[in-house]
Design an enzyme around this catalytic site. Structure first.
Site, PDB file in Angstrom:
ATOM      1  N   ASP A   7     -47.769 122.366  43.808  1.00 31.72           N
ATOM      2  CA  ASP A   7     -47.911 122.152  45.242  1.00 31.72           C
ATOM      3  C   ASP A   7     -46.488 122.055  45.809  1.00 31.72           C
ATOM      4  O   ASP A   7     -45.530 121.816  45.060  1.00 31.72           O
ATOM      5  CB  ASP A   7     -48.683 120.843  45.450  1.00 31.72           C
ATOM      6  CG  ASP A   7     -48.732 120.445  46.901  1.00 31.72           C
ATOM      7  OD1 ASP A   7     -48.951 121.320  47.745  1.00 31.72           O
ATOM      8  OD2 ASP A   7     -48.505 119.263  47.210  1.00 31.72           O
ATOM      9  N   ASP A   9     -45.417 120.928  49.757  1.00 31.41           N
ATOM     10  CA  ASP A   9     -45.176 119.772  50.649  1.00 31.41           C
ATOM     11  C   ASP A   9     -45.516 118.473  49.924  1.00 31.41           C
ATOM     12  O   ASP A   9     -46.628 118.319  49.429  1.00 31.41           O
ATOM     13  CB  ASP A   9     -46.063 119.867  51.905  1.00 31.41           C
ATOM     14  CG  ASP A   9     -45.561 120.910  52.899  1.00 31.41           C
ATOM     15  OD1 ASP A   9     -46.397 121.576  53.523  1.00 31.41           O
ATOM     16  OD2 ASP A   9     -44.334 121.076  53.027  1.00 31.41           O
TER      17      ASP A   9
HETATM   18  O1  LIG Z   1     -52.006 120.034  56.931  1.00 31.92           O
HETATM   19  C1  LIG Z   1     -51.624 120.853  56.097  1.00 31.92           C
HETATM   20  O2  LIG Z   1     -51.750 122.096  56.279  1.00 31.92           O
HETATM   21  C2  LIG Z   1     -51.101 120.324  54.798  1.00 31.92           C
HETATM   22  O3  LIG Z   1     -50.783 118.967  54.881  1.00 31.92           O
HETATM   23  C3  LIG Z   1     -49.826 120.889  54.262  1.00 31.92           C
HETATM   24  O4  LIG Z   1     -49.342 121.922  54.841  1.00 31.92           O
HETATM   25  C4  LIG Z   1     -49.999 120.867  52.757  1.00 31.92           C
HETATM   26  O5  LIG Z   1     -49.112 121.690  52.109  1.00 31.92           O
HETATM   27  P1  LIG Z   1     -49.032 121.567  50.500  1.00 31.92           P
HETATM   28  O6  LIG Z   1     -48.851 120.090  50.214  1.00 31.92           O
HETATM   29  O7  LIG Z   1     -50.345 122.087  49.941  1.00 31.92           O
HETATM   30  O8  LIG Z   1     -47.811 122.387  50.122  1.00 31.92           O
HETATM   31 MG   LIG Z   2     -48.699 118.552  49.087  1.00 33.66          MG
END
Ligand SMILES: O=C(O)[C@H](O)[C@H](O)COP(=O)(O)O
Ligand SMILES: [Mg+2]
Length: 293
Positions: A7, A9
């Site tokens: 992942d 973020d």
């Molecule tokens: O609200 C959103 O789209 C998500 O919080 C965010 O973009 C998640 O990103 P990830 O942690 O899957 O990289």
């Molecule tokens: Mg994330």
């Protein structure tokens, strides 16, 4: 493990700041010959946009290693749904969705259209209510994280959703978005008002998410990267997306980190209440992987 699904973020960065030790941990895994795939629900960026962010932050990555929810959704619409070329998608979201739909030859309206970043005018109410302002070719409404929501966008999406046979898709429905070590409105906060409105008119319609924890996304990743699921680990900061994605995908293991959404209490509580199952293991931060190497 031979493959690590990462992942982004809340695991590799918080906003535009790399998380301590993340670049080094990825380098260590690469040096050990591990396959790395970046699996993000953040649909505001296409794979190419993500690659630019990796470069800016100083984390080695190739476009081919990136598999985001915008891409997952675009290939679902073009290759699984096989949306006819004369039909269109109404988008609530950013340029990442637009770029990936374009890469799959899927027609769309809405999204970053500047004409939707304005106040509703009296003529808009009449045009939507009568249908005159609606594009007859729209058969899908797709919602992702949108930093530019507006009343007119929500109103337009609502009218498209009231069309018989319309499909309601979401890149993801994460309730919150981790940034700068805080939490902000996530993609789920963009689709929530639409769900409230369609329920109020007794429409049985829920958004189908095509990002984590969707197993359509896992199947697409398995096919593209030839995963051996038993030797694959999902690393994430969110129980109801990343960890659930890995567990329901039957992966060899899941690793949680506490630098994004998930807190240690959440893990202990989830374990106690048997809600979202917890990860196989968890770390304060990804960089701690090096300490244990
Ligand atoms: O609200 C959103 O789209 C998500 O919080 C965010 O973009 C998640 O990103 P990830 O942690 O899957 O990289
Ligand atoms: Mg994330």
């Amino acid at each position: 493990m031979s493959t690590f699904l990462f992942d982004c973020d809340g695991v590799l960065w918080s906003g535009d700041t790399p998380l301590e030790g993340a670049p080094e941990a990825l380098d260590m895994l690469r040096k050990k010959g591990k396959q790395i795939v970046f699996v993000t629900n953040n649909s505001t960026k296409s794979r190419v946009d993500c690659k630019k962010k990796f470069d800016t932050i100083g984390i080695a990555a190739s476009v081919d290693e990136i598999f985001g929810s915008a891409y997952s959704t675009a290939i679902y619409i073009s290759r699984i749904l096989r949306l006819p070329r004369d039909e269109k998608v109404f988008v609530l979201g950013e340029s990442g969705i637009e770029a990936e739909l374009h890469s799959e030859g899927v027609s769309f309206i809405g999204g970053t259209d500047p004409d939707l970043r304005r106040d509703m005018q009296p003529s808009d109410y009449a045009g939507l209510a009568s249908g005159a302002a609606l594009d007859p070719a729209v058969t899908v409404v797709l919602v992702g994280l949108d930093f530019h929501t507006s009343y007119i966008k929500l109103a337009t999406a609502f009218y498209y959703l009231r069309r018989p046979g319309v499909r309601f898709l979401a890149t993801n429905v994460d309730a919150t978005f981790p940034h700068s070590h805080g939490l902000f409105p996530g993609a789920g906060s963009i689709s929530a008002p639409l769900i409230t409105m369609i329920r109020s008119v007794n429409l049985e319609l829920e958004p189908l998410p095509l990002g984590k924890p969707s197993q359509a996304m896992m199947d697409a990743i398995e096919g593209k990267f030839k995963l051996d699921r038993s030797r694959t680990c999902m690393v994430g900061d969110r129980l109801d997306t990343d960890i659930k994605f890995g567990i329901e995908g039957g992966l060899g293991g899941t690793l949680g980190v506490l630098t994004g959404v998930m807190r240690e209490d959440d893990l202990l509580q989830a374990g106690k209440e048997g809600r979202e199952k917890g990860p196989s293991a968890y770390l304060e931060k990804l960089g701690d992987l090096i300490a244990g190497a």
